[in-house]
Motif scaffolding. Structure first.
Motif, short mmCIF file in Angstrom:
data_model
loop_
_atom_site.label_atom_id
_atom_site.label_comp_id
_atom_site.label_asym_id
_atom_site.label_seq_id
_atom_site.Cartn_x
_atom_site.Cartn_y
_atom_site.Cartn_z
N ALA A 132 27.01 12.91 48.66
CA ALA A 132 27.46 14.16 49.28
C ALA A 132 26.53 15.33 49.00
O ALA A 132 26.45 16.27 49.78
N TYR A 133 25.82 15.27 47.86
CA TYR A 133 25.01 16.42 47.48
C TYR A 133 23.51 16.19 47.65
O TYR A 133 22.69 16.83 47.03
N GLN A 134 23.20 15.22 48.53
CA GLN A 134 21.82 15.08 48.96
C GLN A 134 21.73 15.75 50.32
O GLN A 134 22.69 15.77 51.07
N ASP A 135 20.55 16.28 50.60
CA ASP A 135 20.39 16.96 51.89
C ASP A 135 20.13 15.93 52.99
O ASP A 135 19.04 15.85 53.55
N LYS A 136 21.19 15.16 53.28
CA LYS A 136 21.07 14.08 54.27
C LYS A 136 22.33 13.99 55.10
O LYS A 136 23.42 14.29 54.60
N ALA A 137 22.16 13.50 56.34
CA ALA A 137 23.34 13.15 57.13
C ALA A 137 23.91 11.89 56.51
O ALA A 137 23.20 11.16 55.82
N PHE A 138 25.20 11.62 56.71
CA PHE A 138 25.77 10.42 56.12
C PHE A 138 26.80 9.81 57.07
O PHE A 138 27.53 10.54 57.74
N LYS A 192 36.07 34.13 67.62
CA LYS A 192 36.63 32.89 68.15
C LYS A 192 35.49 31.93 68.42
O LYS A 192 34.63 32.21 69.25
N ILE A 193 35.47 30.83 67.69
CA ILE A 193 34.37 29.88 67.83
C ILE A 193 34.89 28.50 68.24
O ILE A 193 35.83 27.98 67.64
N MET A 194 34.27 27.94 69.27
CA MET A 194 34.59 26.57 69.66
C MET A 194 33.49 25.65 69.13
O MET A 194 32.31 25.87 69.41
N GLU A 195 33.90 24.64 68.37
CA GLU A 195 32.96 23.63 67.91
C GLU A 195 33.21 22.34 68.68
O GLU A 195 34.35 21.92 68.82
N ILE A 196 32.14 21.70 69.16
CA ILE A 196 32.29 20.40 69.80
C ILE A 196 31.79 19.35 68.82
O ILE A 196 30.62 19.38 68.42
N GLY A 197 32.67 18.43 68.44
CA GLY A 197 32.30 17.37 67.49
C GLY A 197 32.83 17.67 66.10
O GLY A 197 32.07 18.00 65.19
N THR A 198 34.14 17.55 65.92
CA THR A 198 34.77 17.82 64.61
C THR A 198 34.20 16.91 63.53
O THR A 198 33.92 17.37 62.42
N GLY A 199 34.03 15.64 63.87
CA GLY A 199 33.52 14.66 62.91
C GLY A 199 34.32 14.68 61.63
O GLY A 199 35.53 14.49 61.62
N SER A 200 33.65 14.95 60.51
CA SER A 200 34.32 15.00 59.21
C SER A 200 35.13 16.28 59.03
O SER A 200 35.98 16.36 58.15
N GLY A 201 34.81 17.31 59.82
CA GLY A 201 35.47 18.61 59.65
C GLY A 201 34.71 19.56 58.74
O GLY A 201 35.12 20.70 58.52
N ASN A 246 31.21 5.16 63.65
CA ASN A 246 29.77 5.20 63.88
C ASN A 246 29.19 6.59 64.04
O ASN A 246 28.17 6.77 64.71
N GLN A 247 29.85 7.58 63.48
CA GLN A 247 29.38 8.96 63.60
C GLN A 247 28.80 9.39 62.25
O GLN A 247 28.74 8.59 61.32
N THR A 248 28.38 10.65 62.17
CA THR A 248 27.80 11.13 60.89
C THR A 248 28.32 12.52 60.56
O THR A 248 28.74 13.27 61.45
#
Ligand code: SAH
Length: 215
Positions: free
Chosen positions: A49-55, A83-92, A60-62
């Motif tokens: 979690a604390y590496q600067d990497k996608a995981f 008011k912000i719309m985010e597309i792709g909640t993923g992990s949140g 099958n998402q990241t």
């Protein structure tokens, strides 16, 4: 879920490395220093979690790389109560960063398991106000438009016209766009009803912005 001194130490190191990579916005760094990113990964992968990497997360998402989260957030120029719309909640995780910056967050996910997980989990870690939707992000959220800001966290092949129309005049959309596996980070500002200004901020890699929902 525990946030131990060890986690805090690893997180501080990560934040320092983001600074070295050029993230200058103190408010964003501070917020990322307070949110336990390891809560967003399975326990077995905490270490990562604390590496600067996608995981990898489910379906099958990241979870986006911390640097990318900081970079996209910086381009959005988030202000209190926006008011912000985010597309792709993923992990949140990205949604939490926006909420911790004081934004009113509307986040859409097309993978039902990810949506359900975030819906349960985000209130538990102190973000009961993030509004989550199980929908196709290509359509945006017409009933809540217009938005001050729109953030797309999946790689698009072009800028969806419907999303542009859901942006306030003066509003900003940040979206990675590219024909293939690499996308250019675009910051699109809506100047008027019909005029948009686009600036590119270099290459990033995202999972695809896919159409339709997946149950
Ligand atoms: N912001 C996320 C990053 C997740 S990766 C985080 O902080 O963890 C991108 C996400 O976009 C994936 O979960 C994927 O399922 C989702 N996605 C892709 N196309 C979508 C669409 N049309 N509508 C909504 N979500 C979409």
């Amino acid at each position: 879920m525990k946030d131990t001194y060890r986690h805090k130490g690893l997180r501080k190191k990560l934040i320092d490395s983001l600074k070295v990579r050029g993230v200058k916005n103190e408010e964003i760094l501070e917020v990322m220093n307070t949110i336990p990113r390891h809560f967003f990964l399975e326990k077995a992968f905490e270490e990562w979690a604390y590496q600067d990497k996608a995981f990898p997360i489910d379906c099958n998402q990241t979870i986006s790389q911390p640097y990318t989260v900081a970079f996209q957030t910086m381009l959005l120029e988030v202000k209190q109560r926006e008011k912000i719309m985010e597309i792709g909640t993923g992990s949140g995780y990205q949604a939490s960063v926006l909420a911790a910056l004081g934004a009113r967050v509307y986040s859409i996910e097309r993978q039902e398991p990810l949506y359900k997980k975030a819906k349960k989990f985000l209130p538990l870690i102190g973000f009961p106000n993030i509004r989550l939707f199980f929908r196709d992000g290509y359509k945006g959220l017409a009933e809540f438009a217009p938005f001050d800001k729109i953030l797309v966290t999946a790689g698009a092949t072009k800028v969806p016209e419907l999303l542009k129309q859901q942006l306030k005049i003066g509003g900003i959309m940040v979206i990675p766009v590219g024909p293939d596996k690499v996308q250019e980070m675009l910051k699109i500002t809506r100047i008027s009803e019909t005029k948009f200004k686009t600036v590119s901020y270099g290459d990033f890699k995202f999972v695809p912005f896919a159409e339709g929902v997946n149950r």
